[in-house]
Write a protein that holds these residues in place. Structure first.
Motif, PDB file in Angstrom:
ATOM      1  N   LEU A  92      55.145  88.772   5.164  1.00 29.93           N
ATOM      2  CA  LEU A  92      54.664  89.184   3.702  1.00 29.93           C
ATOM      3  C   LEU A  92      52.893  89.416   4.010  1.00 29.93           C
ATOM      4  O   LEU A  92      52.584  88.272   4.085  1.00 29.93           O
ATOM      5  CB  LEU A  92      54.897  88.182   2.841  1.00 29.93           C
ATOM      6  N   ASN A  93      52.518  90.427   3.471  1.00 32.15           N
ATOM      7  CA  ASN A  93      51.133  90.610   3.588  1.00 32.15           C
ATOM      8  C   ASN A  93      50.829  91.641   2.523  1.00 32.15           C
ATOM      9  O   ASN A  93      51.492  92.204   1.775  1.00 32.15           O
ATOM     10  CB  ASN A  93      50.778  91.091   5.157  1.00 32.15           C
ATOM     11  N   VAL A  94      49.280  91.854   2.474  1.00 34.95           N
ATOM     12  CA  VAL A  94      48.694  92.676   1.400  1.00 34.95           C
ATOM     13  C   VAL A  94      48.804  94.081   1.991  1.00 34.95           C
ATOM     14  O   VAL A  94      48.279  94.987   1.086  1.00 34.95           O
ATOM     15  CB  VAL A  94      47.264  92.236   1.066  1.00 34.95           C
ATOM     16  N   GLY A  95      49.053  94.314   3.089  1.00 34.82           N
ATOM     17  CA  GLY A  95      48.985  95.642   3.677  1.00 34.82           C
ATOM     18  C   GLY A  95      49.796  95.918   4.874  1.00 34.82           C
ATOM     19  O   GLY A  95      50.100  94.887   5.409  1.00 34.82           O
TER      20      GLY A  95
ATOM     21  N   GLY B 264      44.989  90.873   5.629  1.00 29.98           N
ATOM     22  CA  GLY B 264      45.416  89.544   4.893  1.00 29.98           C
ATOM     23  C   GLY B 264      44.283  88.180   5.371  1.00 29.98           C
ATOM     24  O   GLY B 264      43.409  88.883   5.540  1.00 29.98           O
TER      25      GLY B 264
ATOM     26  N   VAL C  89      47.845  84.518   7.704  1.00 38.58           N
ATOM     27  CA  VAL C  89      48.709  85.538   8.140  1.00 38.58           C
ATOM     28  C   VAL C  89      47.971  86.284   9.399  1.00 38.58           C
ATOM     29  O   VAL C  89      49.024  86.748  10.122  1.00 38.58           O
ATOM     30  CB  VAL C  89      49.144  86.503   6.752  1.00 38.58           C
TER      31      VAL C  89
ATOM     32  N   GLU D  65      54.628  94.808   2.760  1.00 35.08           N
ATOM     33  CA  GLU D  65      54.153  94.524   1.383  1.00 35.08           C
ATOM     34  C   GLU D  65      54.814  94.312   0.351  1.00 35.08           C
ATOM     35  O   GLU D  65      56.039  94.526   0.301  1.00 35.08           O
ATOM     36  CB  GLU D  65      53.319  95.970   0.772  1.00 35.08           C
ATOM     37  N   ALA D  66      54.443  93.356  -0.521  1.00 34.53           N
ATOM     38  CA  ALA D  66      55.443  92.710  -1.491  1.00 34.53           C
ATOM     39  C   ALA D  66      56.234  94.255  -2.286  1.00 34.53           C
ATOM     40  O   ALA D  66      57.495  93.778  -2.894  1.00 34.53           O
ATOM     41  CB  ALA D  66      54.437  91.875  -2.727  1.00 34.53           C
ATOM     42  N   ARG D  67      55.691  94.973  -2.478  1.00 36.77           N
ATOM     43  CA  ARG D  67      56.185  96.214  -3.263  1.00 36.77           C
ATOM     44  C   ARG D  67      57.666  96.871  -2.537  1.00 36.77           C
ATOM     45  O   ARG D  67      58.416  97.514  -3.171  1.00 36.77           O
ATOM     46  CB  ARG D  67      55.307  97.289  -3.680  1.00 36.77           C
TER      47      ARG D  67
ATOM     48  N   LEU E  86      62.155  94.848  -1.953  1.00 38.75           N
ATOM     49  CA  LEU E  86      63.400  95.168  -2.297  1.00 38.75           C
ATOM     50  C   LEU E  86      64.144  96.416  -1.920  1.00 38.75           C
ATOM     51  O   LEU E  86      65.031  96.601  -1.906  1.00 38.75           O
ATOM     52  CB  LEU E  86      63.293  95.135  -3.806  1.00 38.75           C
ATOM     53  N   PHE E  87      63.220  97.271  -1.273  1.00 38.07           N
ATOM     54  CA  PHE E  87      63.537  98.508  -0.624  1.00 38.07           C
ATOM     55  C   PHE E  87      63.686  98.495   0.946  1.00 38.07           C
ATOM     56  O   PHE E  87      64.612  99.114   1.379  1.00 38.07           O
ATOM     57  CB  PHE E  87      62.448  99.581  -0.983  1.00 38.07           C
TER      58      PHE E  87
ATOM     59  N   LEU F 212      56.184  85.466  -5.209  1.00 32.01           N
ATOM     60  CA  LEU F 212      57.113  86.491  -4.809  1.00 32.01           C
ATOM     61  C   LEU F 212      58.200  86.411  -5.774  1.00 32.01           C
ATOM     62  O   LEU F 212      58.780  87.310  -6.585  1.00 32.01           O
ATOM     63  CB  LEU F 212      57.389  86.917  -3.458  1.00 32.01           C
TER      64      LEU F 212
ATOM     65  N   MET G 263      40.642  87.635   0.508  1.00 32.50           N
ATOM     66  CA  MET G 263      41.887  87.207   0.849  1.00 32.50           C
ATOM     67  C   MET G 263      41.830  85.768   1.128  1.00 32.50           C
ATOM     68  O   MET G 263      42.655  84.981   0.790  1.00 32.50           O
ATOM     69  CB  MET G 263      42.024  87.699   2.311  1.00 32.50           C
TER      70      MET G 263
ATOM     71  N   PHE H   8      44.798  87.147  -2.076  1.00 33.28           N
ATOM     72  CA  PHE H   8      46.280  87.348  -1.418  1.00 33.28           C
ATOM     73  C   PHE H   8      47.408  87.207  -2.381  1.00 33.28           C
ATOM     74  O   PHE H   8      48.316  88.127  -2.410  1.00 33.28           O
ATOM     75  CB  PHE H   8      46.286  86.536  -0.464  1.00 33.28           C
TER      76      PHE H   8
ATOM     77  N   ASN I 243      47.626  90.114  -4.889  1.00 31.54           N
ATOM     78  CA  ASN I 243      48.179  91.157  -4.521  1.00 31.54           C
ATOM     79  C   ASN I 243      49.604  90.966  -4.443  1.00 31.54           C
ATOM     80  O   ASN I 243      50.359  91.980  -4.782  1.00 31.54           O
ATOM     81  CB  ASN I 243      47.515  91.300  -3.234  1.00 31.54           C
ATOM     82  N   ILE I 244      49.965  90.048  -3.926  1.00 29.02           N
ATOM     83  CA  ILE I 244      51.375  89.475  -3.857  1.00 29.02           C
ATOM     84  C   ILE I 244      52.140  89.718  -5.272  1.00 29.02           C
ATOM     85  O   ILE I 244      53.216  90.499  -5.670  1.00 29.02           O
ATOM     86  CB  ILE I 244      51.996  88.156  -3.184  1.00 29.02           C
TER      87      ILE I 244
ATOM     88  N   LYS J 222      51.966  93.582  -6.768  1.00 28.12           N
ATOM     89  CA  LYS J 222      53.016  94.572  -5.675  1.00 28.12           C
ATOM     90  C   LYS J 222      54.360  94.046  -6.089  1.00 28.12           C
ATOM     91  O   LYS J 222      55.158  95.112  -5.672  1.00 28.12           O
ATOM     92  CB  LYS J 222      52.487  94.505  -4.449  1.00 28.12           C
ATOM     93  N   THR J 223      54.702  92.784  -6.429  1.00 27.19           N
ATOM     94  CA  THR J 223      56.158  92.421  -6.830  1.00 27.19           C
ATOM     95  C   THR J 223      56.528  93.059  -7.959  1.00 27.19           C
ATOM     96  O   THR J 223      57.718  93.502  -8.022  1.00 27.19           O
ATOM     97  CB  THR J 223      56.083  90.893  -6.450  1.00 27.19           C
TER      98      THR J 223
ATOM     99  N   GLU K 138      55.063  95.873  -9.390  1.00 27.59           N
ATOM    100  CA  GLU K 138      55.327  97.288  -8.890  1.00 27.59           C
ATOM    101  C   GLU K 138      56.540  97.505  -8.321  1.00 27.59           C
ATOM    102  O   GLU K 138      57.427  98.187  -8.574  1.00 27.59           O
ATOM    103  CB  GLU K 138      54.100  97.521  -8.065  1.00 27.59           C
ATOM    104  N   GLY K 139      56.969  96.618  -7.033  1.00 31.98           N
ATOM    105  CA  GLY K 139      58.263  96.925  -6.419  1.00 31.98           C
ATOM    106  C   GLY K 139      59.447  96.684  -7.233  1.00 31.98           C
ATOM    107  O   GLY K 139      60.446  97.441  -7.276  1.00 31.98           O
TER     108      GLY K 139
ATOM    109  N   TYR L  23      62.143  99.408  -8.211  1.00 30.27           N
ATOM    110  CA  TYR L  23      63.653  99.181  -7.933  1.00 30.27           C
ATOM    111  C   TYR L  23      64.361  99.532  -9.288  1.00 30.27           C
ATOM    112  O   TYR L  23      65.296 100.257  -8.963  1.00 30.27           O
ATOM    113  CB  TYR L  23      63.778  97.711  -7.249  1.00 30.27           C
TER     114      TYR L  23
END
Lengths: 316, 316
Positions: free
Chosen positions: A172-175, A181, A185, A204-206, A209-210, A226, B140, B221, B224-225, B228-229, B231-232, B236
């Motif tokens: 898990l990271n920012v890019g 990171g 990380v 990335e966290a986004r 789920l995908f 998360l 970070m 860090f 961002n998690i 983006k979570t 967003e993700g 979803y």
């Protein structure tokens, strides 16, 4: 297979624990051993008196975990884990204090060789794909070496317990690019690129789920952010649906739809989470577990016990 | 009020930038200064030739930010920030490389006194309540002292720019009790409890969208998690709604409903984010900005310029 049930921990203990254990006995053929207040347990229907281990004290959510393990020697968590350590039972389930179960796991059952710290994962199936995110709360400050060992534990669990062939791992990271990171990380990436088979790089966290990666590695702080952000966002949307449904003719329809879309994200339906990195199988059931949830937890624990037996039989 | 527009950065530059700048001129009475390729800008309708500053090189997303700032002296980012530093313009907007804008902000515009690092926040209005989460990607590895300064920057922005009276602050953590979290946030908690007015303690990620706190402090860090979570998870769910809508008679109705529930979580509608902690106002517009988004970004920047003027006028 003998399973120790902590009949003191959880919102609906001892009833839900005992009922779940009896369901598991029936459905899975296990032999439940009940750790708790003997007088109370004896009075419950279906409980075999010879399978009760009396526990005179109980660990609560308010107890300091490490202290409770040292002071409350005759609590269900300490006695159950002791029985597990001595081989009198094959696995242990508790819906009680996660911290105390972790501390007890580390001090009493002990870690597997080469494992510095036990980890707490969350297990999800999304569109039928099995995923494990770890750590989500046991280790707030994790070294790069600990993250590497979480990757190994996660792969081993999915492979041996959930039957996933060649589980993939991401960090898990920012890019997604290498070199992204924080210091932790970045160092973990190097270790995992060298040491982990099927390592796919950063995630990335986004994309959690995908993406079709199986094991997502993070420390307990970011993992908790998360997981609780998913929970919070789902909660926010459920709240929005409930508002929209209020007074609407389609209330039922809307709620059904929300449930079908959000269902995969409800990780409570897996009964709980395994404690990873310990010598013997320990499973943390949700605090709110009802009898059905205890049965689900027991099913997962039975798979853990069988996974260990398989590995030992194979001489590993 | 003169505003520098980076006409090189963003997916739809220079057209969307120039159109947005001209809309802002009309709507807000600002005087736009166009930084970019002079020949190209001259050819565009409505652009006053005397307001063009020619830039012979351009910084791209692929450039290393710190290196680009040093090497590409005649890029729009470097020249625009230079003009800002010298007082030739009152604020700067760019939809280009966030990293280069941050690096340029730190090296050229410089930080405010007492600020160790600039920060990148995200701004949201949820049920009408104004929220700023920071940092979400600039830093970070942030020390507890940096987290303290993020709290101060966030409060100052909401108070002076967004007109929030007495903004409250919370620290993103894994639990609400004092003493939770990793070493970094434990130390930051102490500093904030002592040094921040209206500090409400820790906030869990699951409460970020519900709680009525204004400023949520975290390092780049974890921030961002978090972001983006959200967003993700929203992505979803949108995907789930789209699947459910496919071939359904209620497709349009469903999508409208999803939009109304998810609308507040779409932070792209605020045009972008301010860079906090710098001596002068710099605003990062979204890379995908269209002319409308550039106008929104300019509105926020104008509020930043006025906030600074107000503070200076008040002798602060």
């Amino acid at each position: 297979m003998k399973i120790a049930f902590d009949c003191q921990g959880g919102d609906h203990a001892p009833q839900a624990i005992v009922e779940g254990a009896l369901k598991a006995k029936e459905a899975l053929g296990i032999e439940p051993i009940f750790f708790g207040d003997a007088a109370r347990l004896k009075a419950m229907e279906g409980v075999d008196e010879t399978h009760i281990v009396h526990c005179a004290s109980a660990i609560t959510q308010e107890d300091s975990p490490a202290l409770a393990i040292r002071k409350k020697k005759n609590s269900a968590i300490v006695m159950g884990l002791g029985a597990l350590k001595e081989g009198k039972v094959d696995g242990m389930i508790s819906a009680g204090s996660t911290g105390a179960l972790l501390a007890g796991g580390m001090f009493i059952v002990k870690r597997k060789e080469g494992v510095e710290r036990a980890a707490l994962p969350v297990y999800l199936e999304i569109s039928g794909q099995k995923k494990l995110i770890l750590d989500v709360g046991a280790n707030m400050d994790a070294s790069p070496e600990m993250l590497l060992s979480f990757a190994e534990m996660g792969q081993s669990y999915l492979r041996d317990v959930e039957g996933v062939d060649a589980p993939t791992v991401a960090l898990l990271n920012v890019g997604t690019e290498e070199g992204k990171g924080n210091q932790q990380v970045k160092a973990a990436y190097e270790l995992m690129a060298d040491g982990i088979e099927h390592f796919t790089g950063n995630i990335e966290a986004r994309d959690v789920l995908f993406n079709n990666v199986n094991v997502i590695v993070t420390d307990g702080f970011a993992g908790n952010i998360l997981l609780k952000t998913i929970e919070g966002t789902v909660g926010y949307i459920q709240h929005g649906v409930a508002s929209a449904a209020k007074g609407s003719e389609k209330a039922g329809e809307l709620k059904m739809l929300a449930k079908s879309i959000l269902g995969d994200l409800d990780y409570s339906r897996y009964g709980g989470v395994p404690l990873l990195g310990l010598e013997k199988p320990v499973f943390k059931a949700h605090g709110a577990s009802n009898a059905e949830a205890v049965l689900s937890a027991t099913e997962a624990l039975v798979r853990m016990v069988r996974g260990d037996e398989y590995r030992e039989g194979a001489g590993q």
